[in-house]
Structures are given as structure tokens and as C-alpha cells.
Design a protein around this motif. Structure first.
Motif, PDB file in Angstrom:
ATOM      1  N   LEU A   1      98.869   7.391  89.432  1.00 33.95           N
ATOM      2  CA  LEU A   1      98.449   8.700  88.943  1.00 33.95           C
ATOM      3  C   LEU A   1      98.698   8.876  87.452  1.00 33.95           C
ATOM      4  O   LEU A   1      98.332   9.908  86.879  1.00 33.95           O
ATOM      5  CB  LEU A   1      99.174   9.801  89.727  1.00 33.95           C
ATOM      6  N   ALA A   2      99.293   7.877  86.821  1.00 34.25           N
ATOM      7  CA  ALA A   2      99.503   7.871  85.363  1.00 34.25           C
ATOM      8  C   ALA A   2      99.404   6.421  84.913  1.00 34.25           C
ATOM      9  O   ALA A   2     100.376   5.824  84.466  1.00 34.25           O
ATOM     10  CB  ALA A   2     100.860   8.475  85.007  1.00 34.25           C
ATOM     11  N   CYS A   3      98.209   5.842  85.055  1.00 31.55           N
ATOM     12  CA  CYS A   3      98.077   4.379  85.041  1.00 31.55           C
ATOM     13  C   CYS A   3      98.141   3.734  83.664  1.00 31.55           C
ATOM     14  O   CYS A   3      98.308   2.517  83.563  1.00 31.55           O
ATOM     15  CB  CYS A   3      96.786   3.959  85.749  1.00 31.55           C
TER      16      CYS A   3
ATOM     17  N   PHE B   1      94.387   7.054  87.355  1.00 30.87           N
ATOM     18  CA  PHE B   1      94.169   8.315  86.645  1.00 30.87           C
ATOM     19  C   PHE B   1      95.002   8.307  85.363  1.00 30.87           C
ATOM     20  O   PHE B   1      96.166   7.907  85.374  1.00 30.87           O
ATOM     21  CB  PHE B   1      94.603   9.508  87.508  1.00 30.87           C
ATOM     22  N   ASP B   2      94.397   8.762  84.268  1.00 32.00           N
ATOM     23  CA  ASP B   2      95.147   8.906  83.027  1.00 32.00           C
ATOM     24  C   ASP B   2      94.418   9.907  82.140  1.00 32.00           C
ATOM     25  O   ASP B   2      93.257  10.240  82.392  1.00 32.00           O
ATOM     26  CB  ASP B   2      95.295   7.560  82.301  1.00 32.00           C
ATOM     27  N   VAL B   3      95.111  10.373  81.097  1.00 31.22           N
ATOM     28  CA  VAL B   3      94.521  11.379  80.211  1.00 31.22           C
ATOM     29  C   VAL B   3      93.975  10.761  78.929  1.00 31.22           C
ATOM     30  O   VAL B   3      93.294  11.427  78.156  1.00 31.22           O
ATOM     31  CB  VAL B   3      95.547  12.478  79.852  1.00 31.22           C
TER      32      VAL B   3
ATOM     33  N   LEU C   1      88.417   5.086  88.785  1.00 26.02           N
ATOM     34  CA  LEU C   1      89.261   5.226  87.603  1.00 26.02           C
ATOM     35  C   LEU C   1      88.778   6.457  86.846  1.00 26.02           C
ATOM     36  O   LEU C   1      87.600   6.560  86.489  1.00 26.02           O
ATOM     37  CB  LEU C   1      89.162   3.978  86.716  1.00 26.02           C
ATOM     38  N   TYR C   2      89.705   7.389  86.585  1.00 23.98           N
ATOM     39  CA  TYR C   2      89.313   8.682  86.047  1.00 23.98           C
ATOM     40  C   TYR C   2      90.133   9.044  84.812  1.00 23.98           C
ATOM     41  O   TYR C   2      91.347   8.881  84.794  1.00 23.98           O
ATOM     42  CB  TYR C   2      89.517   9.780  87.096  1.00 23.98           C
TER      43      TYR C   2
ATOM     44  N   VAL D   1     102.026   3.569  93.029  1.00 20.56           N
ATOM     45  CA  VAL D   1     102.875   2.863  92.073  1.00 20.56           C
ATOM     46  C   VAL D   1     102.696   3.515  90.702  1.00 20.56           C
ATOM     47  O   VAL D   1     101.577   3.728  90.243  1.00 20.56           O
ATOM     48  CB  VAL D   1     102.525   1.349  92.041  1.00 20.56           C
ATOM     49  N   MET D   2     103.811   3.875  90.055  1.00 20.97           N
ATOM     50  CA  MET D   2     103.715   4.632  88.802  1.00 20.97           C
ATOM     51  C   MET D   2     104.861   4.338  87.844  1.00 20.97           C
ATOM     52  O   MET D   2     105.986   4.105  88.265  1.00 20.97           O
ATOM     53  CB  MET D   2     103.740   6.144  89.088  1.00 20.97           C
ATOM     54  N   ASN D   3     104.532   4.406  86.567  1.00 18.74           N
ATOM     55  CA  ASN D   3     105.506   4.510  85.490  1.00 18.74           C
ATOM     56  C   ASN D   3     105.113   5.771  84.721  1.00 18.74           C
ATOM     57  O   ASN D   3     104.471   5.704  83.685  1.00 18.74           O
ATOM     58  CB  ASN D   3     105.436   3.268  84.587  1.00 18.74           C
ATOM     59  N   PRO D   4     105.457   6.949  85.277  1.00 22.73           N
ATOM     60  CA  PRO D   4     104.943   8.206  84.724  1.00 22.73           C
ATOM     61  C   PRO D   4     105.633   8.592  83.428  1.00 22.73           C
ATOM     62  O   PRO D   4     106.667   8.021  83.064  1.00 22.73           O
ATOM     63  CB  PRO D   4     105.263   9.214  85.834  1.00 22.73           C
TER      64      PRO D   4
END
Length: 271
Positions: A24-26, A71-73, A99-100, A153-156
Motif C-alpha cells: 500500500l506504499a510500494c 499503491f503510491d503517491v 498499480l495505482y 508487505v510494506m515499508n510505509p
């Protein structure tokens, strides 16, 4: 992604396509690439003893179009993720991905992937400024959704709200303050088991938990304060109530207590 942890026939391409892996924060997709590598290893290791020839091109294609969600900004980060994953099948056209690029800030004070806090009871969600990576480039005003995941799986982001409150600190105050207030309101209204004081990492962990299937795995890179820091108590409570802890890994390399390249914080890998 140990094979025996999942009800999946690793020798069957059809069965593997039912898996859902999300970050969610790829960022640039490092953890998604690592996950894809292990899925491929599991597939090949199951095919060989059965005397079945692995269909690697189909496996790579399924990974990009069906299995992996990111997902990323940051536009450049999500495009790099798509490019890296697509390099596995350069000879095969990829029609779509999951992928968004999520909106952040702006007139709606958007919260990136944390917008999904608005609908914790449903996976479908439509954003006016979401960009989806597709075969011809990108699709603007796309509908983004998080499926129920087998592996999150994340490294937010680690940004905390203490001191000068640097949550969303890369944005101007005119956007940052309303975004902080909106996030606090959402966490309270949805009864999210997270601490704003601990920072965005705590909220992302809770969001990942909400979109995880029963029996799924949550794999996180978080500040080492997760283990005993007072503000991380809600996250520890979430873990204690819902999970078996497989691994807690820390670094004890002198002068290098972190795993990530862009932080000096001590970190922990939690599975």
C-alpha cells in the motif's frame, strides 16, 4: 511466502493466479519484486518434481496483471515499479496492471492510500485523480480498489506527529494542517487500531490488517519503537489479538541500525 503457509497448489498456474499480494506504499516496488521472485521460485520448485514444464512467460504475465497490487503517491515511483515488473516479460504485451498512483493533498486534502480508511467495510473505491498503469501508459480517473490480500508487505512512511508534527511534511501548511485533521478524524471515526503519534507507519499497518484474508501474512518494515514504544501500543495490541509472530529481525551493525537507505532510525522487520 513459505509454500506450506498457503492453501495453494504451487504447481498450478491457475491456482497461483488466485493469490493477491499488495503493497500500500510500494515506492519503486522493491518488496513487490521480492515477493514476485518467491512466487516464481515456489512455482518452479513445485513443477520440477511433478515433471511439469514451468510456463514462465504466463507466470510473469499473471503476476503483473492479476496477482500484484501496488499503491503510491509519487508518479515516477509507481511507473518505475511497473517498468521493473514488466521487464520480466518484455516480449509479451501487458494490457493492464493493478498499480495505482494515489492522490495526495490538493483541494480535497487527499491522503494517498490512506483514503481507503473511508471504506474499511468495502474494497471498491473510486477516486477522481487516481492514475492506473495500463498497457498504453496510464489511465486517469481510474477506479482503485484493494482486494483481500494473502500477503500485505510494506515499508510505509515513518513520519510522526510529535514535535513539529511532520505528517505530510512535504506539502504546504495550507494542505498539511487540514490533512492531519482529516486523518485524525478518520482514525477515530473508523476505530482504527493505530496511533497518530506513532506516525503514518502505525496507520498503514492497521490499514493492511483490514484488507488481509484470514490466514494471510502481514510483513512490515517499521521503526524499532514498535517493539516497546508507548505510542506503538495500539499496533502491538492489533498484532497480539490477531496474529502469530513468525519473525522479528533487527540490525545490530554498529552505526547502521536501519535497513532502509533513506532513514537513520533503527528499524525492525516484522512478519
Amino acid at each position: 511466502l513459505a509454500p506450506n503457509h498457503y492453501q495453494c497448489d504451487w504447481g498450478s498456474l491457475e491456482s497461483i493466479q488466485g493469490l493477491r499480494i499488495g503493497d500500500l506504499a510500494c515506492g519503486t516496488g522493491t518488496l513487490l519484486m521480492a515477493s514476485a521472485d518467491v512466487v516464481l521460485d515456489n512455482y518452479v520448485r513445485a513443477c520440477v518434481p511433478a515433471g511439469v514444464k514451468p510456463q514462465l512467460t504466463k507466470m510473469h504475465h499473471a503476476m503483473l496483471e492479476n496477482i500484484v497490487y501496488g499503491f503510491d503517491v509519487i508518479p515516477s515511483a509507481i511507473h518505475l515499479t511497473a517498468s521493473t515488473l514488466a521487464l520480466r516479460v518484455p516480449e509479451t504485451p501487458v494490457n493492464t496492471t493493478h498499480l495505482y498512483r494515489m492522490p495526495l493533498g490538493g483541494k480535497d486534502f487527499a491522503l494517498g492510500s490512506l483514503e481507503f480508511l473511508e471504506k474499511l467495510d468495502a474494497t471498491g473505491m473510486l477516486f477522481g485523480e487516481v492514475e492506473q498503469i495500463v498497457g498504453h501508459g496510464k489511465k486517469v480517473d481510474a477506479a482503485a480498489s484493494i482486494p483481500m490480500l494473502d500477503l500485505c508487505v510494506m515499508n510505509p512512511p515513518f513520519t510522526r506527529s510529535v514535535g513539529d508534527n511532520l505528517l505530510f511534511g512535504n506539502l504546504p501548511d495550507s494542505e498539511r494542517k487540514p490533512m492531519q485533521a482529516r486523518l485524525i478524524k478518520l482514525v477515530k471515526a473508523k476505530q482504527v487500531l493505530a496511533s497518530i503519534t506513532a506516525g503514518l507507519g502505525s496507520v498503514f499497518a492497521a490499514l493492511g490488517d483490514k484488507y488481509l484474508r484470514d490466514g494471510g501474512t502481514l510483513a512490515l518494515v517499521l521503526p524499532k519503537a514498535l517493539i516497546c514504544g508507548p505510542s506503538w501500543a495500539p499496533t502491538r495490541c492489533m498484532i497480539a489479538c490477531s496474529y502469530y509472530v513468525h519473525y522479528i529481525i533487527t540490525s545490530h551493525q554498529t552505526g547502521h541500525w536501519n535497513f532502509s537507505e533513506n532513514t537513520a532510525l533503527s528499524e525492525v522487520l516484522l512478519v
